[in-house]
Structures are given as C-alpha cells and as structure tokens.
Scaffold this motif. Structure first.
Motif, mmCIF file in Angstrom:
data_model
loop_
_atom_site.group_PDB
_atom_site.id
_atom_site.type_symbol
_atom_site.label_atom_id
_atom_site.label_comp_id
_atom_site.label_asym_id
_atom_site.label_seq_id
_atom_site.Cartn_x
_atom_site.Cartn_y
_atom_site.Cartn_z
ATOM 1 N N PHE A 102 63.839 -12.068 1.205
ATOM 2 C CA PHE A 102 64.800 -12.279 2.276
ATOM 3 C C PHE A 102 66.007 -11.376 2.044
ATOM 4 C CE2 PHE A 102 62.577 -16.086 0.894
ATOM 5 C CZ PHE A 102 61.849 -16.405 2.029
ATOM 6 N N ASP A 103 66.359 -10.592 3.052
ATOM 7 C CA ASP A 103 67.449 -9.612 2.946
ATOM 8 C C ASP A 103 68.554 -10.007 3.909
ATOM 9 O OD1 ASP A 103 69.096 -7.459 2.747
ATOM 10 O OD2 ASP A 103 67.616 -5.949 3.302
ATOM 11 N N GLY A 104 69.651 -10.514 3.373
ATOM 12 C CA GLY A 104 70.764 -10.946 4.203
ATOM 13 C C GLY A 104 71.654 -9.798 4.630
ATOM 14 N N THR A 198 66.564 -11.099 7.073
ATOM 15 C CA THR A 198 65.164 -10.808 7.352
ATOM 16 C C THR A 198 64.311 -11.802 6.575
ATOM 17 O OG1 THR A 198 64.799 -9.333 5.462
ATOM 18 C CG2 THR A 198 65.782 -8.374 7.436
ATOM 19 N N ALA A 199 63.019 -11.738 6.775
ATOM 20 C CA ALA A 199 62.083 -12.545 5.993
ATOM 21 C C ALA A 199 60.705 -11.909 6.049
ATOM 22 C CB ALA A 199 62.018 -13.981 6.520
ATOM 23 N N VAL A 200 60.098 -11.738 4.899
ATOM 24 C CA VAL A 200 58.687 -11.390 4.831
ATOM 25 C C VAL A 200 58.050 -12.406 3.899
ATOM 26 C CG1 VAL A 200 59.141 -9.642 3.029
ATOM 27 C CG2 VAL A 200 56.969 -9.634 4.271
ATOM 28 N N ILE A 214 59.833 -11.260 9.893
ATOM 29 C CA ILE A 214 60.795 -10.746 10.868
ATOM 30 C C ILE A 214 61.685 -9.743 10.150
ATOM 31 C CG2 ILE A 214 60.830 -12.782 12.370
ATOM 32 C CD1 ILE A 214 63.303 -13.757 10.918
ATOM 33 N N GLY A 215 62.243 -8.805 10.891
ATOM 34 C CA GLY A 215 63.135 -7.822 10.291
ATOM 35 C C GLY A 215 62.388 -6.648 9.687
ATOM 36 N N ASP A 216 63.046 -5.960 8.760
ATOM 37 C CA ASP A 216 62.504 -4.712 8.231
ATOM 38 C C ASP A 216 62.176 -4.768 6.741
ATOM 39 O OD1 ASP A 216 65.097 -4.863 7.340
ATOM 40 O OD2 ASP A 216 65.758 -2.958 8.208
ATOM 41 N N SER A 217 62.108 -5.957 6.155
ATOM 42 C CA SER A 217 61.501 -6.054 4.831
ATOM 43 C C SER A 217 59.998 -5.860 5.010
ATOM 44 C CB SER A 217 61.813 -7.398 4.181
ATOM 45 O OG SER A 217 63.207 -7.522 3.933
ATOM 46 N N ARG A 218 59.306 -5.419 3.971
ATOM 47 C CA ARG A 218 57.925 -4.960 4.147
ATOM 48 C C ARG A 218 57.026 -5.495 3.047
ATOM 49 N NH1 ARG A 218 57.294 1.400 4.004
ATOM 50 N NH2 ARG A 218 58.877 1.160 5.624
ATOM 51 N N ARG A 283 64.476 -8.375 14.952
ATOM 52 C CA ARG A 283 64.256 -9.804 14.739
ATOM 53 C C ARG A 283 64.937 -10.211 13.444
ATOM 54 N NH1 ARG A 283 57.961 -11.024 16.590
ATOM 55 N NH2 ARG A 283 57.749 -9.235 18.006
ATOM 56 N N ALA A 284 65.531 -11.384 13.453
ATOM 57 C CA ALA A 284 66.225 -11.856 12.257
ATOM 58 C C ALA A 284 66.571 -13.323 12.416
ATOM 59 C CB ALA A 284 67.501 -11.046 12.017
ATOM 60 N N PHE A 285 66.747 -13.996 11.290
ATOM 61 C CA PHE A 285 67.372 -15.310 11.296
ATOM 62 C C PHE A 285 68.869 -15.108 11.500
ATOM 63 C CE2 PHE A 285 63.659 -16.567 8.554
ATOM 64 C CZ PHE A 285 63.126 -17.482 9.451
ATOM 65 N N GLY A 286 69.506 -16.040 12.207
ATOM 66 C CA GLY A 286 70.940 -15.932 12.423
ATOM 67 C C GLY A 286 71.254 -14.898 13.493
ATOM 68 N N ASP A 287 72.371 -14.170 13.304
ATOM 69 C CA ASP A 287 72.822 -13.149 14.262
ATOM 70 C C ASP A 287 72.868 -13.717 15.675
ATOM 71 O OD1 ASP A 287 73.039 -10.857 12.447
ATOM 72 O OD2 ASP A 287 70.869 -11.015 12.294
ATOM 73 N N PHE A 288 73.520 -14.879 15.817
ATOM 74 C CA PHE A 288 73.494 -15.573 17.095
ATOM 75 C C PHE A 288 74.321 -14.879 18.169
ATOM 76 C CE2 PHE A 288 72.469 -18.957 13.992
ATOM 77 C CZ PHE A 288 71.189 -19.220 14.457
ATOM 78 N N CYS A 289 75.153 -13.920 17.786
ATOM 79 C CA CYS A 289 75.867 -13.135 18.793
ATOM 80 C C CYS A 289 74.904 -12.276 19.606
ATOM 81 C CB CYS A 289 76.934 -12.253 18.139
ATOM 82 S SG CYS A 289 76.278 -10.959 17.044
#
Length: 476
Positions: A102-104, A198-200, A214-218, A283-289
């Motif tokens: 997970f990359d915050g 992110t999350a992988v 989701i996001g760009d972790s691989r 795509r990401a967790f959070g970032d509700f803006c």
C-alpha cells in the motif's frame, strides 16, 4: 469501526483438502493462528484476537521474513515513509496466504496506507464469509443437480467449483474495497479528503491466485518457460489516468486528465474548476476531493491457476517500478544470496538506481513483498552463513514509526512529506520552490540543500498540490 470481523455462526467442520481449487469449504472458514493442522478457530474467535492485531501469529508487517516470503521497506527523501506492506500466512486456513503493498500519498497518506493494511484483510475475510454463508444452501442444491446430469463424470462439477470459487473471491474483493473506502470517508480522526493510498493485494489459495488492486503499485511473477528459462509475467496493470478506459470515465465525470509541461510523462487527474490536486493515478482509496470526478476505489480483479513453473511473486510500490524494469526485478530476486534477503536487495537496488537515473530528484519510498510459491524459505544455517540476522532484517529503521496498541503507528519526527505542494511552497506561478531556498519552512539538511534542480519533476510525487477551492465555481 470496521476493525474486527464477527459473526454469531460457529464453525462445525474441520479443514478440508488444502491442495485443491475448492479448498475453501462452503460451510466454514477457519482462521488458523498457530499454524497447526487441526485448527478450529472461527470468526467469533478472530473478532477477539484482532483487538491486538500486531501480535497475531503468521502476520508480518515490518521488515523481515515469514515461512514463505520476505518483506522490506525503506523511506525515501520526502519525509515520513508512506508505504506499508503485509504478509499474512494461514490467513483463512493453512493453505491461504494474503499479501499486500500500500502506497500512501497526501498529508496523511502514511496513516491511510497503514489503516488499509490493517483493516482491508479483515474486510476481505468478512466479505468472503458473508458470500459463502449466503450461497451455501443454493450451491448445495446446484451441485446435487449437476452431479446427476454428469452421469458419474466429475469434470463439470470441478469446473463449477472453480467458477464458484472465482466468483466468490471476486465479490469479496469488490465489496471489501468498497467497505474500506466507506470507512475512510467516515473516519473521525483521519482526513482523507486530499490523502489516499494505492493497494495491490493477492490471496494465494492452494494453486489459485486471486488479485485485487487499485493505483499504480504493481505485481509481477517469475516463471519458467518450456525450455526452463526464467520469464517475467506482469500480473497487474498500472492504473494511470491516461489509460483509455480510465481517462474516459474521468472525463465523463467532468474530471480533467493532462500532464504538466515540466513532466509530460506523468498524466494526472485534476478538478474541473481548479488545477489541483494533480493525482497521478486513476483509482485509489481516499482522495475524496476527486471521487465525484472519476477517481474510484473499485479494484481490478484477476484469477490465475499457478503451475509448477511459477517460481515467485513480487509486489512493490511505484518507488521500485520507477527505476527498475520487470526483468530487472526478477534478475535481482534470482541473484539474491538467500531468499530472505531478496526484498531488501530489491530496495537497495532501487535506491542505487534513483541516484544514478534521477540524481536531482528525491527518491520515493519503496516497499517490496517477495512470495516464493514453492513454500520454502532459507534454513537457519544459510541465514547465518550470509551474515544476516533476524534483528537486522526486522529492524524498524526505515521511517515506519512506532506501532501502537491499536495497530497504528505514531508519526515519527520527520519532515512533512513533499509529495503535496501547498501554496507556501509555490512561487507566483504556482511552481514548487526547491528545498533550501528562502521561505521554505522547516529545517533543511545539508543533503537537501544541495538538492534543488528538479523538485518540479514530480515522477516522485503522487499529488502536486492541495485543492484551492474558490468561492465561485462554474455551474455544473
């Protein structure tokens, strides 16, 4: 809130066969904590155990190793380490392993990443249990009818079981990711408006590999071809904003996708009414803006049947992939003196490449999980011969902070993460002010003073700056 799994139903059966695709029983989900073969833990037992989640056996979340994997993270040069990782063996039964990186990003990205690391696996368990409980009765009747039609043949039944397992994990991943994002939105002490992660994640169940991300972790896999040569297989797709389907969704939601002039290789997501925040993922967790403007937390899901040719899987944050290719990563893992050092070797190699390829940019945080699919790890003698010790690999010197009783780590005394640009850090044209220049708040080290040239090169930044909401917004 959402930190424990509980159910009133008790398990009434023991573990079944662990090497088949249908290893998960439709009538029980046993949580193995001791690694012993006759484990009768249930979800109710697990709800009590998670009160002290960091002490759960077979759950590794700091630099170190487990029976089948090694993990390592290192802080970059931007402040507190915002990466988190986990390997949880005996996740649901003895043959089930959960892994995640997970990359915050953003002001509270490190807290978001750790919250997701702790809560998401439990939500996955809860979702899987709920699905199986709901499907148990109907699946039993379907299997009975199917067996009558096959006239003694098991191929259709096996295919049905595999499809059922695939569908159940798909639903569990989607629901758990949705529940995780909902919890972050309503969390009383965690501001995720401009922070996220992110999350992988993967679940290995016997020969089955289920992935959600989701996001760009691989995630990649090292495997052997028919000639015995090692080949690289990319298991996930970097969900960047410029992917056609991602860009189309964002634009339909009135979000904007474009790259800045000084970083044409980094497409970003922007608000429709302001050049902020510039999120470098779709795509990401959070970032509700940005959640109303096309950024989502629905995971991509995939299922793969593993074979004897498949050797290992590597999950890593983008700090590794920014400087190392998939082939580089496989080669480094293969050349590690012992398996226990593979994750650390990858992070060390990434750190060297950052200095060589981007000497004027700040190195990003790096986190790596290496899962060896044959289930074997080094013997203690091999471990000691190479000069490694458990204390060395498990030392918490990478900026992770101190773990508290509730599983969260207190923030260490480090500079604020520079992935988020505030107005005070920008010149009159909105460009970032390099470290060491007058007006940059905080104490700057000598090393940072020498670094100045390309702070605007935001390949190391997930977010350019916080939104600056104006009083007047264009009418929708």
């Amino acid at each position: 809130m959402g930190c424990c799994v509980s159910t009133s139903s008790r398990s009434t059966c023991s573990s079944g066969s662990h090497g088949e695709a249908n290893a998960v029983s439709s009538t029980c989900f046993e949580i193995g904590f001791c690694g012993t073969r006759k484990t009768n833990r249930t979800f109710s037992d697990h709800a009590i155990a998670v009160q002290n989640l960091p002490s759960v056996p077979n759950r590794v979340f700091e630099n170190g190793k487990s029976r089948t994997s090694c993990i390592f993270t290192q802080q970059g040069r931007k402040g507190v380490n915002q990466d988190a990782m986990i390997v949880w063996e005996d996740f649901m039964s003895e043959d089930v392993t959960f892994c995640g990186v997970f990359d915050g990003h953003g002001p509270q990205g490190h807290l978001v990443a750790r919250k997701v690391r702790d809560a998401l696996p439990l939500k996955l368990l809860s979702s899987m249990h709920s699905y199986q409980s709901r499907q148990n009765e109907s699946v039993g009747s379907c299997l009975t009818g199917n067996s009558k039609k096959t006239d003694g043949r098991d191929s259709e039944k096996d295919g049905f079981e595999e499809n059922r397992l695939n569908c159940s994990w798909r639903e569990a991943f989607v629901k758990s990711y949705k529940a995780m994002d909902k919890e972050l939105r309503s969390h009383p002490n965690l501001d995720c408006f401009c922070s996220g992660s992110t999350a992988v994640t993967l679940v290995k169940q016997g020969p089955n590999l289920f992935m959600g991300y989701i996001g760009d972790s691989r995630a990649i896999m090292g495997s052997k071809d028919s000639n015995g040569s090692m080949v690289t297989i990319q298991l996930t797709v970097d969900l960047k904003p410029d992917l056609p389907r991602e860009a189309e969704r964002i634009k339909k939601c009135k979000g904007r996708v474009f790259a800045l002039q000084d970083e044409p290789e980094v497409p970003r997501v922007w608000l429709p009414f302001d050049d902020a925040p510039g999120l470098a993922m779709a795509r990401a967790f959070g970032d509700f803006c940005l959640k109303e403007y096309g950024v989502i937390s629905i995971p991509e899901f995939s299922h793969r049947l593993l074979t004897e040719r498949d050797q290992f899987i590597v999950l890593a944050s983008d700090g590794v992939w920014d400087v190392l290719s998939n082939e580089d990563v496989v080669e480094i893992v293969l050349s590690a003196p012992i398996r226990s050092s593979a994750a650390k070797a990858l992070v060390d190699s990434a750190a060297r490449e950052w200095k060589l390829k981007y000497p004027t940019s700040k190195m990003d945080d790096c986190a790596v999980v290496c899962l060896f699919l044959d289930g074997k790890m080094d013997s203690e003698s091999d471990y000691e011969e190479q000069g490694f010790s458990s204390a060395t690999l498990q030392s918490n010197d990478s900026g992770n902070g101190v773990e508290s009783d509730d599983g969260q780590k207190s923030e260490p005394c480090l500079p604020r993460n520079f992935t988020v640009r505030t107005l005070e850090e920008c010149d009159s044209y909105g460009r970032p002010v390099p470290a060491g220049f007058e007006g940059n708040a905080g104490t700057v080290s000598t090393e940072d003073q020498n670094w100045s040239g390309l702070e605007g090169v935001t390949r190391v930044n997930s977010i350019v700056q916080l939104p600056r909401f104006s009083d007047e917004r264009p009418n929708p």
